[in-house]
Design a protein around this motif. Structure first.
Motif, PDB file in Angstrom:
ATOM      1  N   GLU A  61     -42.361  22.565 -42.227  1.00  0.00           N
ATOM      2  CA  GLU A  61     -42.967  22.044 -43.455  1.00  0.00           C
ATOM      3  C   GLU A  61     -42.948  23.126 -44.521  1.00  0.00           C
ATOM      4  OE1 GLU A  61     -46.863  20.629 -42.573  1.00  0.00           O
ATOM      5  OE2 GLU A  61     -46.161  18.786 -41.586  1.00  0.00           O
ATOM      6  N   THR A  62     -42.295  22.866 -45.632  1.00  0.00           N
ATOM      7  CA  THR A  62     -42.252  23.790 -46.755  1.00  0.00           C
ATOM      8  C   THR A  62     -41.894  23.018 -48.017  1.00  0.00           C
ATOM      9  OG1 THR A  62     -41.172  25.751 -47.677  1.00  0.00           O
ATOM     10  CG2 THR A  62     -39.854  24.368 -46.221  1.00  0.00           C
ATOM     11  N   ASP A  63     -42.431  23.477 -49.127  1.00  0.00           N
ATOM     12  CA  ASP A  63     -42.135  22.848 -50.411  1.00  0.00           C
ATOM     13  C   ASP A  63     -40.806  23.330 -50.983  1.00  0.00           C
ATOM     14  OD1 ASP A  63     -44.521  21.462 -50.298  1.00  0.00           O
ATOM     15  OD2 ASP A  63     -45.641  23.035 -51.344  1.00  0.00           O
ATOM     16  N   SER A  64     -40.271  24.409 -50.424  1.00  0.00           N
ATOM     17  CA  SER A  64     -39.028  24.980 -50.940  1.00  0.00           C
ATOM     18  C   SER A  64     -37.831  24.339 -50.238  1.00  0.00           C
ATOM     19  CB  SER A  64     -39.010  26.496 -50.718  1.00  0.00           C
ATOM     20  OG  SER A  64     -40.122  27.109 -51.347  1.00  0.00           O
ATOM     21  N   LEU A 116     -30.346  26.588 -37.569  1.00  0.00           N
ATOM     22  CA  LEU A 116     -30.696  25.176 -37.396  1.00  0.00           C
ATOM     23  C   LEU A 116     -30.361  24.369 -38.635  1.00  0.00           C
ATOM     24  CD1 LEU A 116     -34.161  25.425 -35.578  1.00  0.00           C
ATOM     25  CD2 LEU A 116     -31.888  25.165 -34.577  1.00  0.00           C
ATOM     26  N   GLY A 117     -30.359  25.042 -39.798  1.00  0.00           N
ATOM     27  CA  GLY A 117     -30.026  24.365 -41.034  1.00  0.00           C
ATOM     28  C   GLY A 117     -30.983  24.727 -42.143  1.00  0.00           C
ATOM     29  N   PRO A 118     -30.707  24.263 -43.372  1.00  0.00           N
ATOM     30  CA  PRO A 118     -31.586  24.534 -44.503  1.00  0.00           C
ATOM     31  C   PRO A 118     -32.672  23.469 -44.621  1.00  0.00           C
ATOM     32  CG  PRO A 118     -29.601  23.476 -45.280  1.00  0.00           C
ATOM     33  CD  PRO A 118     -29.446  23.603 -43.790  1.00  0.00           C
ATOM     34  N   THR A 119     -33.758  23.837 -45.288  1.00  0.00           N
ATOM     35  CA  THR A 119     -34.813  22.862 -45.566  1.00  0.00           C
ATOM     36  C   THR A 119     -34.398  21.980 -46.735  1.00  0.00           C
ATOM     37  OG1 THR A 119     -35.911  24.461 -47.005  1.00  0.00           O
ATOM     38  CG2 THR A 119     -36.610  24.389 -44.697  1.00  0.00           C
TER      39      THR A 119
END
Length: 266
Positions: free
Chosen positions: A35-38, A50-53
Protein backbone atom coordinates in the motif's frame (compact mmCIF):
# COMPACT_ATOMS: atom_id res chain seq x y z
CA UNK A 1 12.92 -5.34 -24.77
CA UNK A 2 12.48 -2.14 -22.79
CA UNK A 3 12.57 -1.92 -19.00
CA UNK A 4 8.86 -1.05 -18.95
CA UNK A 5 7.91 -4.29 -20.72
CA UNK A 6 10.23 -6.29 -18.48
CA UNK A 7 8.55 -4.89 -15.38
CA UNK A 8 5.07 -5.57 -16.78
CA UNK A 9 5.98 -9.16 -17.63
CA UNK A 10 7.51 -9.64 -14.21
CA UNK A 11 4.15 -8.73 -12.61
CA UNK A 12 2.51 -11.71 -14.31
CA UNK A 13 5.30 -14.27 -14.30
CA UNK A 14 7.14 -13.56 -11.01
CA UNK A 15 4.37 -15.03 -8.78
CA UNK A 16 4.49 -18.19 -10.88
CA UNK A 17 8.28 -18.40 -10.66
CA UNK A 18 8.15 -17.82 -6.88
CA UNK A 19 5.35 -20.33 -6.25
CA UNK A 20 6.47 -23.07 -8.61
CA UNK A 21 9.10 -24.48 -6.23
CA UNK A 22 6.59 -24.25 -3.40
CA UNK A 23 3.94 -26.12 -5.37
CA UNK A 24 6.41 -28.81 -6.38
CA UNK A 25 7.59 -29.25 -2.77
CA UNK A 26 4.15 -28.92 -1.19
CA UNK A 27 5.03 -25.71 0.70
CA UNK A 28 2.41 -23.34 2.07
CA UNK A 29 1.60 -20.03 0.43
CA UNK A 30 1.15 -16.51 1.86
CA UNK A 31 0.32 -13.17 0.28
CA UNK A 32 1.95 -9.73 0.09
CA UNK A 33 0.00 -6.52 -0.40
CA UNK A 34 1.83 -3.22 -0.91
CA UNK A 35 0.00 0.00 0.00
CA UNK A 36 1.48 3.32 -1.10
CA UNK A 37 0.23 6.54 -2.63
CA UNK A 38 3.28 6.74 -4.90
CA UNK A 39 3.35 5.09 -8.31
CA UNK A 40 6.31 3.54 -10.04
CA UNK A 41 8.02 2.41 -6.81
CA UNK A 42 9.87 -0.81 -7.66
CA UNK A 43 9.31 -3.59 -5.11
CA UNK A 44 11.80 -6.42 -4.61
CA UNK A 45 11.47 -9.70 -2.71
CA UNK A 46 14.73 -11.38 -1.73
CA UNK A 47 16.52 -9.42 -4.40
CA UNK A 48 14.05 -10.30 -7.19
CA UNK A 49 11.86 -7.63 -8.80
CA UNK A 50 8.12 -8.06 -8.14
CA UNK A 51 7.19 -4.96 -10.12
CA UNK A 52 6.36 -1.27 -9.73
CA UNK A 53 3.51 0.17 -7.70
CA UNK A 54 0.55 -0.03 -7.88
CA UNK A 55 1.20 -3.73 -7.39
CA UNK A 56 -1.49 -6.45 -7.17
CA UNK A 57 -1.46 -8.91 -4.31
CA UNK A 58 1.59 -11.15 -4.72
CA UNK A 59 1.76 -14.84 -3.76
CA UNK A 60 4.83 -15.86 -1.78
CA UNK A 61 6.13 -18.96 -0.08
CA UNK A 62 5.31 -18.74 3.62
CA UNK A 63 8.29 -17.85 5.79
CA UNK A 64 10.85 -15.05 6.03
CA UNK A 65 11.44 -12.69 3.11
CA UNK A 66 13.26 -9.42 2.65
CA UNK A 67 10.98 -6.81 1.08
CA UNK A 68 12.67 -3.76 -0.46
CA UNK A 69 11.14 -0.65 -1.99
CA UNK A 70 13.61 1.24 -4.19
CA UNK A 71 13.77 4.95 -3.45
CA UNK A 72 13.28 6.99 -6.68
CA UNK A 73 16.00 9.36 -5.37
CA UNK A 74 18.38 6.59 -4.33
CA UNK A 75 21.08 8.00 -6.63
CA UNK A 76 21.26 11.07 -4.35
CA UNK A 77 23.10 10.98 -1.02
CA UNK A 78 20.86 10.64 1.99
CA UNK A 79 17.92 8.89 0.31
CA UNK A 80 18.07 5.22 1.41
CA UNK A 81 15.77 2.46 0.18
CA UNK A 82 12.98 1.08 2.37
CA UNK A 83 13.82 -2.45 3.54
CA UNK A 84 12.22 -4.90 6.00
CA UNK A 85 12.88 -8.52 6.95
CA UNK A 86 9.37 -9.92 7.44
CA UNK A 87 7.81 -13.25 8.40
CA UNK A 88 4.84 -14.25 6.22
CA UNK A 89 2.34 -16.58 7.97
CA UNK A 90 0.81 -19.37 5.86
CA UNK A 91 -2.43 -18.51 4.01
CA UNK A 92 -2.41 -14.94 5.33
CA UNK A 93 -1.99 -11.57 3.67
CA UNK A 94 0.74 -9.29 5.03
CA UNK A 95 0.25 -5.61 4.23
CA UNK A 96 3.28 -3.32 3.98
CA UNK A 97 3.29 0.44 3.49
CA UNK A 98 6.78 1.61 2.51
CA UNK A 99 7.68 5.10 3.68
CA UNK A 100 10.97 6.53 2.54
CA UNK A 101 13.21 8.42 4.92
CA UNK A 102 15.77 11.09 4.26
CA UNK A 103 19.21 11.20 5.83
CA UNK A 104 19.88 14.73 7.08
CA UNK A 105 22.99 16.34 8.57
CA UNK A 106 21.96 18.77 11.32
CA UNK A 107 24.33 21.39 12.68
CA UNK A 108 23.89 24.29 15.11
CA UNK A 109 26.06 27.26 15.95
CA UNK A 110 27.31 26.63 18.60
CA UNK A 111 27.39 22.83 18.79
CA UNK A 112 25.86 20.77 21.59
CA UNK A 113 22.13 21.43 21.11
CA UNK A 114 19.68 18.62 21.93
CA UNK A 115 17.34 17.75 19.03
CA UNK A 116 13.75 16.65 19.72
CA UNK A 117 10.93 15.46 17.47
CA UNK A 118 7.50 15.25 19.16
CA UNK A 119 9.24 15.66 22.56
CA UNK A 120 11.43 12.63 21.81
CA UNK A 121 15.18 13.16 22.11
CA UNK A 122 17.15 12.10 19.02
CA UNK A 123 20.68 13.26 19.77
CA UNK A 124 23.03 16.23 20.13
CA UNK A 125 24.36 18.37 17.30
CA UNK A 126 26.26 17.87 15.08
CA UNK A 127 23.95 14.98 14.20
CA UNK A 128 23.06 12.77 11.23
CA UNK A 129 19.52 11.40 11.47
CA UNK A 130 16.75 9.91 9.33
CA UNK A 131 13.64 12.04 8.83
CA UNK A 132 10.37 11.44 7.01
CA UNK A 133 11.08 11.78 3.32
CA UNK A 134 7.52 12.91 2.46
CA UNK A 135 5.93 14.96 5.26
CA UNK A 136 7.19 18.10 6.95
CA UNK A 137 8.49 17.60 10.49
CA UNK A 138 9.05 20.02 13.35
CA UNK A 139 12.45 19.88 15.01
CA UNK A 140 13.03 21.36 18.46
CA UNK A 141 16.49 22.55 19.58
CA UNK A 142 17.43 23.02 23.24
CA UNK A 143 20.70 24.14 24.81
CA UNK A 144 21.50 25.70 28.19
CA UNK A 145 21.90 29.45 27.86
CA UNK A 146 20.05 29.62 24.54
CA UNK A 147 16.44 30.07 23.50
CA UNK A 148 14.43 26.94 22.66
CA UNK A 149 13.89 27.09 18.89
CA UNK A 150 11.60 25.27 16.46
CA UNK A 151 12.41 24.46 12.85
CA UNK A 152 10.07 23.11 10.20
CA UNK A 153 11.99 20.62 8.06
CA UNK A 154 10.73 20.26 4.50
CA UNK A 155 11.82 16.99 2.82
CA UNK A 156 12.12 18.73 -0.55
CA UNK A 157 14.92 20.85 0.89
CA UNK A 158 18.57 19.85 0.95
CA UNK A 159 20.03 17.19 3.22
CA UNK A 160 21.84 19.82 5.31
CA UNK A 161 20.30 21.90 8.09
CA UNK A 162 22.16 24.62 10.01
CA UNK A 163 20.62 26.74 12.77
CA UNK A 164 22.05 29.78 14.56
CA UNK A 165 21.05 29.54 18.22
CA UNK A 166 19.87 32.67 20.05
CA UNK A 167 21.68 33.47 23.29
CA UNK A 168 19.96 34.26 26.58
CA UNK A 169 21.83 37.36 27.69
CA UNK A 170 20.64 37.09 31.29
CA UNK A 171 21.96 33.53 31.51
CA UNK A 172 25.43 34.46 30.26
CA UNK A 173 25.53 37.57 32.45
CA UNK A 174 24.85 35.34 35.42
CA UNK A 175 27.56 32.89 34.31
CA UNK A 176 30.04 35.74 33.81
CA UNK A 177 29.15 37.18 37.21
CA UNK A 178 29.79 33.82 38.87
CA UNK A 179 33.05 33.45 37.00
CA UNK A 180 34.16 36.93 38.06
CA UNK A 181 33.18 36.14 41.63
CA UNK A 182 35.22 32.92 41.62
CA UNK A 183 38.20 34.80 40.15
CA UNK A 184 37.95 37.46 42.84
CA UNK A 185 37.67 34.84 45.59
CA UNK A 186 40.75 33.06 44.27
CA UNK A 187 42.66 36.35 44.19
CA UNK A 188 41.59 37.17 47.77
CA UNK A 189 42.61 33.68 48.91
CA UNK A 190 46.06 34.15 47.39
CA UNK A 191 46.39 37.54 49.07
CA UNK A 192 45.41 35.93 52.39
CA UNK A 193 48.14 33.30 52.05
CA UNK A 194 50.67 35.95 51.03
CA UNK A 195 49.81 38.15 54.02
CA UNK A 196 50.13 35.17 56.35
CA UNK A 197 53.63 34.56 55.01
CA UNK A 198 54.48 38.27 55.33
CA UNK A 199 53.17 38.24 58.92
CA UNK A 200 55.60 35.44 59.79
CA UNK A 201 58.53 37.28 58.19
CA UNK A 202 57.73 40.61 59.87
CA UNK A 203 57.14 38.80 63.18
CA UNK A 204 60.62 37.26 63.02
CA UNK A 205 62.03 40.68 62.09
CA UNK A 206 60.28 42.20 65.14
CA UNK A 207 61.89 39.64 67.44
CA UNK A 208 65.30 40.21 65.82
CA UNK A 209 65.16 44.01 66.07
CA UNK A 210 63.93 43.80 69.68
CA UNK A 211 66.85 41.53 70.63
CA UNK A 212 69.29 43.91 68.94
CA UNK A 213 67.74 46.89 70.74
CA UNK A 214 68.05 45.11 74.12
CA UNK A 215 71.68 44.12 73.37
CA UNK A 216 72.65 47.67 72.42
CA UNK A 217 70.96 49.02 75.51
CA UNK A 218 72.83 46.51 77.73
CA UNK A 219 76.12 47.63 76.19
CA UNK A 220 75.06 51.23 76.71
CA UNK A 221 74.75 50.56 80.44
CA UNK A 222 78.20 48.89 80.50
CA UNK A 223 79.98 51.47 78.33
CA UNK A 224 83.12 53.11 79.85
CA UNK A 225 83.09 56.32 77.85
CA UNK A 226 80.63 58.94 76.79
CA UNK A 227 81.30 58.25 73.10
CA UNK A 228 80.51 54.52 73.46
CA UNK A 229 77.42 55.33 75.57
CA UNK A 230 76.17 57.71 72.90
CA UNK A 231 76.78 55.19 70.07
CA UNK A 232 75.10 52.27 71.86
CA UNK A 233 72.17 54.43 72.93
CA UNK A 234 71.54 55.62 69.36
CA UNK A 235 71.76 52.03 68.06
CA UNK A 236 69.32 50.87 70.75
CA UNK A 237 66.85 53.58 69.77
CA UNK A 238 67.22 52.71 66.04
CA UNK A 239 66.63 48.98 66.54
CA UNK A 240 63.76 49.73 68.89
CA UNK A 241 62.18 51.90 66.17
CA UNK A 242 62.66 49.09 63.63
CA UNK A 243 61.04 46.69 66.07
CA UNK A 244 57.99 48.94 66.44
CA UNK A 245 57.68 49.32 62.67
CA UNK A 246 57.87 45.52 62.23
CA UNK A 247 55.31 45.01 64.97
CA UNK A 248 52.95 47.44 63.21
CA UNK A 249 53.50 45.57 59.96
CA UNK A 250 52.60 42.29 61.70
CA UNK A 251 49.38 43.78 63.01
CA UNK A 252 48.53 45.30 59.62
CA UNK A 253 49.16 42.00 57.81
CA UNK A 254 46.99 40.17 60.29
CA UNK A 255 44.08 42.61 59.86
CA UNK A 256 44.34 42.55 56.05
CA UNK A 257 44.64 38.75 55.90
CA UNK A 258 41.52 38.41 58.04
CA UNK A 259 39.68 40.81 55.71
CA UNK A 260 40.73 38.97 52.53
CA UNK A 261 39.93 35.63 54.17
CA UNK A 262 36.35 36.78 54.72
CA UNK A 263 36.15 38.04 51.10
CA UNK A 264 37.47 34.72 49.74
CA UNK A 265 34.55 32.77 51.27
CA UNK A 266 31.86 35.43 50.88
Amino acid sequence: MTLKWRLMLSIFYMPLLVLLPALLQGQEVSYLKVETDSTGIVILCDGKILGPTPLPVVNLVAGEHQIVALNPKRFLWGNPDWSRQLTFPPAETLVVAPRFQKQVFIQTEPFGADVYINDEWHGTTPLIMLLDGINRQQLMFKKDGYETQLLQFDPVQSNYVKLQLIRKNAYFEKINAKSSQRTAQLRHRRLTYGLWGLSIVTGLATVYFKDQADEKYRRYLQAGSFKEMSSYFNDARRFDRYSNISLGAVQGCFVLSFYFLIKSVD
